[in-house]
Design a protein around this motif. Structure first.
Motif, PDB file in Angstrom:
ATOM      1  N   ASP A 102      50.447  89.006 -31.327  1.00 35.99           N
ATOM      2  CA  ASP A 102      49.850  90.339 -31.166  1.00 35.99           C
ATOM      3  C   ASP A 102      48.498  90.280 -30.460  1.00 35.99           C
ATOM      4  OD1 ASP A 102      51.984  91.430 -32.578  1.00 35.99           O
ATOM      5  OD2 ASP A 102      50.916  91.446 -34.495  1.00 35.99           O
ATOM      6  N   LEU A 103      47.875  89.105 -30.410  1.00 38.76           N
ATOM      7  CA  LEU A 103      46.518  88.980 -29.895  1.00 38.76           C
ATOM      8  C   LEU A 103      46.462  88.796 -28.379  1.00 38.76           C
ATOM      9  CD1 LEU A 103      45.022  86.617 -32.638  1.00 38.76           C
ATOM     10  CD2 LEU A 103      44.821  89.109 -32.482  1.00 38.76           C
ATOM     11  N   LYS A 104      47.598  88.772 -27.727  1.00 43.58           N
ATOM     12  CA  LYS A 104      47.611  88.606 -26.273  1.00 43.58           C
ATOM     13  C   LYS A 104      46.770  89.693 -25.604  1.00 43.58           C
ATOM     14  CE  LYS A 104      50.694  88.111 -22.303  1.00 43.58           C
ATOM     15  NZ  LYS A 104      52.098  88.162 -21.812  1.00 43.58           N
ATOM     16  N   ASP A 105      45.880  89.274 -24.697  1.00 40.96           N
ATOM     17  CA  ASP A 105      45.012  90.158 -23.913  1.00 40.96           C
ATOM     18  C   ASP A 105      43.990  90.925 -24.749  1.00 40.96           C
ATOM     19  OD1 ASP A 105      46.461  89.307 -21.714  1.00 40.96           O
ATOM     20  OD2 ASP A 105      47.777  91.049 -21.701  1.00 40.96           O
ATOM     21  N   THR A 106      43.718  90.466 -25.977  1.00 39.76           N
ATOM     22  CA  THR A 106      42.696  91.118 -26.796  1.00 39.76           C
ATOM     23  C   THR A 106      41.370  90.355 -26.669  1.00 39.76           C
ATOM     24  OG1 THR A 106      43.323  89.860 -28.777  1.00 39.76           O
ATOM     25  CG2 THR A 106      44.432  91.977 -28.419  1.00 39.76           C
ATOM     26  N   ARG A 107      40.365  90.790 -27.428  1.00 45.05           N
ATOM     27  CA  ARG A 107      39.013  90.235 -27.291  1.00 45.05           C
ATOM     28  C   ARG A 107      38.732  89.212 -28.389  1.00 45.05           C
ATOM     29  NH1 ARG A 107      36.239  95.635 -28.465  1.00 45.05           N
ATOM     30  NH2 ARG A 107      38.042  95.582 -29.860  1.00 45.05           N
ATOM     31  N   GLY A 108      38.378  88.013 -27.969  1.00 46.64           N
ATOM     32  CA  GLY A 108      38.019  86.980 -28.922  1.00 46.64           C
ATOM     33  C   GLY A 108      36.524  86.957 -29.167  1.00 46.64           C
ATOM     34  N   ALA A 121      40.148  79.030 -27.686  1.00 45.08           N
ATOM     35  CA  ALA A 121      40.935  80.198 -27.276  1.00 45.08           C
ATOM     36  C   ALA A 121      41.813  79.849 -26.079  1.00 45.08           C
ATOM     37  CB  ALA A 121      40.012  81.373 -26.946  1.00 45.08           C
ATOM     38  N   TYR A 122      41.332  78.949 -25.222  1.00 44.83           N
ATOM     39  CA  TYR A 122      42.140  78.475 -24.091  1.00 44.83           C
ATOM     40  C   TYR A 122      43.295  77.603 -24.584  1.00 44.83           C
ATOM     41  CZ  TYR A 122      38.877  80.197 -20.576  1.00 44.83           C
ATOM     42  OH  TYR A 122      38.126  81.012 -19.768  1.00 44.83           O
ATOM     43  N   VAL A 123      43.005  76.747 -25.568  1.00 42.71           N
ATOM     44  CA  VAL A 123      44.076  75.918 -26.136  1.00 42.71           C
ATOM     45  C   VAL A 123      45.141  76.805 -26.769  1.00 42.71           C
ATOM     46  CG1 VAL A 123      44.626  74.150 -27.857  1.00 42.71           C
ATOM     47  CG2 VAL A 123      42.487  74.000 -26.549  1.00 42.71           C
ATOM     48  N   ASN A 124      44.699  77.804 -27.535  1.00 47.65           N
ATOM     49  CA  ASN A 124      45.654  78.715 -28.182  1.00 47.65           C
ATOM     50  C   ASN A 124      46.463  79.478 -27.137  1.00 47.65           C
ATOM     51  OD1 ASN A 124      46.744  80.224 -30.519  1.00 47.65           O
ATOM     52  ND2 ASN A 124      45.625  81.932 -29.621  1.00 47.65           N
ATOM     53  N   ALA A 125      45.795  79.941 -26.083  1.00 44.01           N
ATOM     54  CA  ALA A 125      46.505  80.669 -25.018  1.00 44.01           C
ATOM     55  C   ALA A 125      47.562  79.773 -24.383  1.00 44.01           C
ATOM     56  CB  ALA A 125      45.513  81.167 -23.979  1.00 44.01           C
ATOM     57  N   HIS A 126      47.208  78.506 -24.154  1.00 45.31           N
ATOM     58  CA  HIS A 126      48.173  77.560 -23.591  1.00 45.31           C
ATOM     59  C   HIS A 126      49.356  77.382 -24.539  1.00 45.31           C
ATOM     60  CE1 HIS A 126      49.856  73.550 -22.676  1.00 45.31           C
ATOM     61  NE2 HIS A 126      49.589  73.871 -21.427  1.00 45.31           N
ATOM     62  N   ASN A 127      49.070  77.246 -25.835  1.00 49.36           N
ATOM     63  CA  ASN A 127      50.144  77.088 -26.827  1.00 49.36           C
ATOM     64  C   ASN A 127      51.067  78.297 -26.856  1.00 49.36           C
ATOM     65  OD1 ASN A 127      49.001  74.658 -27.525  1.00 49.36           O
ATOM     66  ND2 ASN A 127      48.041  75.406 -29.409  1.00 49.36           N
ATOM     67  N   GLN A 128      50.474  79.488 -26.646  1.00 47.78           N
ATOM     68  CA  GLN A 128      51.247  80.734 -26.685  1.00 47.78           C
ATOM     69  C   GLN A 128      51.881  81.087 -25.340  1.00 47.78           C
ATOM     70  OE1 GLN A 128      51.737  82.434 -29.571  1.00 47.78           O
ATOM     71  NE2 GLN A 128      50.514  80.863 -30.631  1.00 47.78           N
ATOM     72  N   LYS A 129      51.557  80.247 -24.310  1.00 47.31           N
ATOM     73  CA  LYS A 129      52.057  80.489 -22.943  1.00 47.31           C
ATOM     74  C   LYS A 129      51.510  81.795 -22.357  1.00 47.31           C
ATOM     75  CE  LYS A 129      56.213  77.647 -23.413  1.00 47.31           C
ATOM     76  NZ  LYS A 129      55.745  76.966 -24.634  1.00 47.31           N
ATOM     77  N   ASN A 134      43.415  86.194 -18.417  1.00 43.31           N
ATOM     78  CA  ASN A 134      43.258  87.470 -19.115  1.00 43.31           C
ATOM     79  C   ASN A 134      42.462  87.351 -20.416  1.00 43.31           C
ATOM     80  OD1 ASN A 134      44.836  88.768 -17.147  1.00 43.31           O
ATOM     81  ND2 ASN A 134      46.730  88.227 -18.203  1.00 43.31           N
ATOM     82  N   LEU A 135      41.913  86.163 -20.676  1.00 44.76           N
ATOM     83  CA  LEU A 135      41.129  86.008 -21.899  1.00 44.76           C
ATOM     84  C   LEU A 135      39.817  86.790 -21.785  1.00 44.76           C
ATOM     85  CD1 LEU A 135      41.633  82.200 -22.634  1.00 44.76           C
ATOM     86  CD2 LEU A 135      42.638  84.124 -23.873  1.00 44.76           C
ATOM     87  N   LYS A 136      39.476  87.500 -22.857  1.00 42.17           N
ATOM     88  CA  LYS A 136      38.242  88.295 -22.888  1.00 42.17           C
ATOM     89  C   LYS A 136      37.452  87.911 -24.137  1.00 42.17           C
ATOM     90  CE  LYS A 136      40.524  92.274 -22.667  1.00 42.17           C
ATOM     91  NZ  LYS A 136      41.894  91.996 -22.212  1.00 42.17           N
ATOM     92  N   PHE A 137      36.107  87.907 -24.011  1.00 39.20           N
ATOM     93  CA  PHE A 137      35.288  87.423 -25.107  1.00 39.20           C
ATOM     94  C   PHE A 137      34.110  88.337 -25.404  1.00 39.20           C
ATOM     95  CE2 PHE A 137      37.096  83.540 -23.111  1.00 39.20           C
ATOM     96  CZ  PHE A 137      37.882  83.136 -24.176  1.00 39.20           C
ATOM     97  N   GLU A 138      33.734  88.325 -26.676  1.00 34.13           N
ATOM     98  CA  GLU A 138      32.530  88.994 -27.150  1.00 34.13           C
ATOM     99  C   GLU A 138      31.651  87.934 -27.814  1.00 34.13           C
ATOM    100  OE1 GLU A 138      29.976  92.242 -28.018  1.00 34.13           O
ATOM    101  OE2 GLU A 138      31.820  92.243 -26.824  1.00 34.13           O
ATOM    102  N   ILE A 139      30.425  87.755 -27.308  1.00 30.98           N
ATOM    103  CA  ILE A 139      29.523  86.731 -27.862  1.00 30.98           C
ATOM    104  C   ILE A 139      28.899  87.250 -29.153  1.00 30.98           C
ATOM    105  CG2 ILE A 139      27.432  85.385 -27.471  1.00 30.98           C
ATOM    106  CD1 ILE A 139      28.132  85.428 -24.467  1.00 30.98           C
ATOM    107  N   VAL A 140      29.068  86.470 -30.236  1.00 32.38           N
ATOM    108  CA  VAL A 140      28.609  86.922 -31.565  1.00 32.38           C
ATOM    109  C   VAL A 140      27.617  85.957 -32.208  1.00 32.38           C
ATOM    110  CG1 VAL A 140      30.739  88.224 -31.947  1.00 32.38           C
ATOM    111  CG2 VAL A 140      30.598  85.856 -32.758  1.00 32.38           C
ATOM    112  N   ASN A 141      27.388  84.802 -31.593  1.00 34.48           N
ATOM    113  CA  ASN A 141      26.401  83.796 -32.019  1.00 34.48           C
ATOM    114  C   ASN A 141      26.781  83.002 -33.259  1.00 34.48           C
ATOM    115  OD1 ASN A 141      24.405  84.159 -29.918  1.00 34.48           O
ATOM    116  ND2 ASN A 141      24.024  86.157 -30.837  1.00 34.48           N
TER     117      ASN A 141
END
Length: 282
Positions: A102-108, A121-129, A134-141
């Motif tokens: 469900d997390l495809k193309d959502t914000r990490g 998140a890149y490793v997970n994306a690779h695992n999920q194919k 399309n990875l998007k991120f929010e910096i939270v510290n």
């Protein structure tokens, strides 16, 4: 007395350092080892190595390889934890997401650029194919920042070490959808080029002391209770964690470094590979 600055995340992996410092095991050898907790994680640790704010760091393998290739004047001097790191994939308790797919193309949510939370998140994306473009991120510290971001829907998911985030799952703040394991050793010890040039003997003595500590760490009487108390964990969770965690007293070798780089390249985390001499010392 030689003063050395070292930094790492305030997590149970690094308790051997804390105990050795508290027991004066470094000062007995005329080393004044000053530890700094860095809750922001790998990205901040890389910045500290670059600026000279720290001389040594206990840091995620993937993060420091990427940053050394990008110009960080440091080298891997040893593997610290050889077992994989277990990253929990978390969403807010009230999130509508039920599975990792469900997390495809959502914000990490990530602690900062170059952090383990971003790279995994890149490793997970690779695992999920999934396409990593399309990875998007929010910096939270920090973890606290991730709690705020997921709770208020500023980000959709957060990847962090499973056992350190488990209290948030137990409290009903996060839900853990699944785990994602690193396909390489979790943590390495890194020294700046300046320290390697000017005080190589101090590095070797520091490694000897911490290696003796980690070799015997699991045998310390009551160690699971100590970890549980210090890190606000349940005893059964710590027993599970410590049974899966293996510290190392070995240097990084050429074959292992090549294997890690090949995977980082395949996952799109690095866009070039370095030589052993660029990245590590024996």
């Amino acid at each position: 007395m030689k003063k050395i600055k070292i930094a790492g995340v305030p997590e149970h992996f690094n308790l051997p350092w804390q105990l050795a410092i508290e027991n004066n095991e470094f000062t007995d050898y005329n080393i004044d080892l000053e530890w700094t907790n860095v809750p922001e994680g790998t990205g901040k640790l890389c910045e500290m190595l670059r600026s000279g704010e720290t001389d040594l760091a206990v840091i995620l393998t993937e993060g420091i390889i990427k940053d050394i290739l990008a110009g960080n004047p440091s080298k891997i001097v040893q593997i610290y934890v050889k077992s994989p790191l277990i990253w929990g994939i978390h969403v807010g308790a009230n999130s509508s997401f039920k599975t990792v797919s469900d997390l495809k193309d959502t914000r990490g949510a990530i602690s900062r650029r170059g952090s383990g939370s971003e790279l995994m998140a890149y490793v997970n994306a690779h695992n999920q194919k999934w396409s990593t473009e399309n990875l998007k991120f929010e910096i939270v510290n920090t973890i606290d920042g991730a709690v705020e971001a997921l709770t208020n829907e500023k980000a959709d998911y957060f990847m962090w070490e499973r056992f350190m985030t488990k209290p948030l799952v137990d409290q009903g703040i996060f839900r853990r959808l699944d785990d994602c394991l690193t396909p390489w050793p979790s943590f390495v010890i890194v020294a700046t080029d300046d320290l390697l040039k000017n005080s190589p003997e101090v590095i070797q003595k520091t490694l000897q002391i911490i290696n003796f500590k980690t070799k015997k760490f699991k045998e310390i009487p009551g160690i699971t209770a100590t970890i549980a108390e210090r890190f606000h964990q349940k005893i059964e969770d710590i027993e599970h964690w410590i049974s899966r965690t293996e510290w190392s007293q070995e240097s990084m070798d050429q074959e292992m470094l090549n294997n890690v780089q090949n995977q980082l390249f395949e996952f799109g985390i690095i866009n070039k590979k370095g030589t052993f001499a660029q990245l590590a010392i024996r």
